[in-house]
Design an enzyme around this catalytic site. Structure first.
Site, PDB file in Angstrom:
ATOM      1  N   SER A  88       0.807  -1.230   0.000  1.00  0.00           N
ATOM      2  CA  SER A  88       0.000   0.000   0.000  1.00  0.00           C
ATOM      3  C   SER A  88       0.841   1.281   0.000  1.00  0.00           C
ATOM      4  O   SER A  88       0.327   2.358  -0.261  1.00  0.00           O
ATOM      5  CB  SER A  88      -0.936  -0.010   1.198  1.00  0.00           C
ATOM      6  N   ARG A  89       2.129   1.181   0.287  1.00  0.00           N
ATOM      7  CA  ARG A  89       2.965   2.389   0.305  1.00  0.00           C
ATOM      8  C   ARG A  89       3.621   2.694  -1.047  1.00  0.00           C
ATOM      9  O   ARG A  89       4.489   3.552  -1.142  1.00  0.00           O
ATOM     10  CB  ARG A  89       4.043   2.272   1.405  1.00  0.00           C
ATOM     11  N   MET A  90       3.201   1.982  -2.095  1.00  0.00           N
ATOM     12  CA  MET A  90       3.786   2.245  -3.411  1.00  0.00           C
ATOM     13  C   MET A  90       3.043   3.363  -4.144  1.00  0.00           C
ATOM     14  O   MET A  90       3.463   3.803  -5.211  1.00  0.00           O
ATOM     15  CB  MET A  90       3.802   0.978  -4.277  1.00  0.00           C
ATOM     16  N   ASN A 110       9.519  -1.247  -0.068  1.00  0.00           N
ATOM     17  CA  ASN A 110       8.206  -1.034   0.549  1.00  0.00           C
ATOM     18  C   ASN A 110       7.548   0.259   0.100  1.00  0.00           C
ATOM     19  O   ASN A 110       6.378   0.481   0.363  1.00  0.00           O
ATOM     20  CB  ASN A 110       8.327  -1.023   2.080  1.00  0.00           C
TER      21      ASN A 110
END
Ligand code: UD1
Ligand code: CA
Length: 247
Positions: A19-21, A229
């Site tokens: 989700s942090r991309m 990440n």
């Protein structure tokens, strides 16, 4: 590297959300130096001469299968933890009797040489080997807890660690190799009574020790086991590999 002595099957974990991309593109499909993160892992497995590989996928798996149409996959519907993710590959490895190498789809630079060193550390009296490293910043990595003889006893996740355990500099890359016939019974014993309520792959170290087995540690270069990440980490890794000579 196809002279490798143990027969190796790889399980590549890629079911996490990423989700942090900051994009809808699946994390392992983001390009690093011109090819997707997952392609780096698969190319290194080919150089290793692995007999087969299974990629564990979850949300967004259709993106992965359309980018890699011939890929053997196992589906993890819910992300219950790394031990649970590896268990998803058990049916595909029912007939497999060699060494299972667990890799991460978002850790792209583990060389075939390092993979081979880890697999070779697995022996008849040592069914499990863990790839450790010593980062400059230990951040939230799992720590390798050794006994007075320097032998690996267990892995403690950062979230569950005491201040003394957090002072340990030797960290878990997450990458392990294990004899198939020992790995799956150990995974079946893993519980989820911990800070994250997840089934931790790291728990198999303590379980193997309790069963009287030895567990080997192999150390890797910190750059090789760096994971991605966030887009920032991706950019950092790219800068590092495109400019390998630094002071
Ligand atoms: C894990 C290790 C930690 C290690 C770190 C290295 C465990 C419990 N902890 O922590 O000791 O220092 O990696 O980066 O193993 N995944 C799935 N399904 C799941 C959960 C994860 O496929 O249910 C995949 C993710 O996509 C990722 C990999 O497994 O590729 C690792 O998962 P992640 O959540 O990043 O593990 P960490 O908490 O970082
Ligand atoms: Ca991670």
């Amino acid at each position: 590297m196809s002279h490798l002595s143990p027969t190796v099957a790889a399980v590549v974990l890629a079911a996490g959300q990423g989700s942090r991309m900051g994009s809808d593109v699946h994390k392992v499909l983001h390009p690093l130096a011109g090819k997707p993160l997952l392609a780096h892992v698969l190319d290194n497995l080919e150089a290793l001469g692995a007999e087969r590989h299974i990629v564990v996928v979850g949300a967004g798996r259709e993106q992965i299968t359309s980018a890699f149409p011939d890929l053997a996959i196992a589906i993890q519907e819910e992300q219950l933890g790394t031990a649970h993710a590896v268990q998803m590959a058990a049916p595909a490895l029912q007939d497999f009797a060699g060494v299972v190498l667990v890799l991460y789809g978002d850790v792209p630079l583990v060389s075939a040489t390092t993979m081979a060193r880890l697999c070779m550390a697995v022996a008849s009296d040592t069914p499990l080997a863990v790839l450790g490293f010593r980062p400059e910043d230990t951040r939230a990595y799992g720590r390798l807890v050794t006994n007075t003889d320097g032998e690996l006893e267990r892995i403690v996740e950062h979230a569950d660690a005491t201040p003394a355990e957090r002072a340990i500099g030797l960290c878990n890359s997450g990458i392990v190799a294990a004899r198939a016939e020992r790995l799956f019974p150990l995974l079946a014993q893993v519980g989820c009574d911990n800070a994250k309520g997840e089934y931790y792959l790291t728990d198999i170290v303590g379980l193997a020790r309790q069963a009287g087995h030895r567990v080997a540690t192999v150390e890797a270069d910190a750059l090789e086991v760096m994971g991605v990440n966030s887009t920032q980490e991706l950019a950092e890794l790219e800068a590092l590999i495109l400019q390998p000579v630094r002071t």
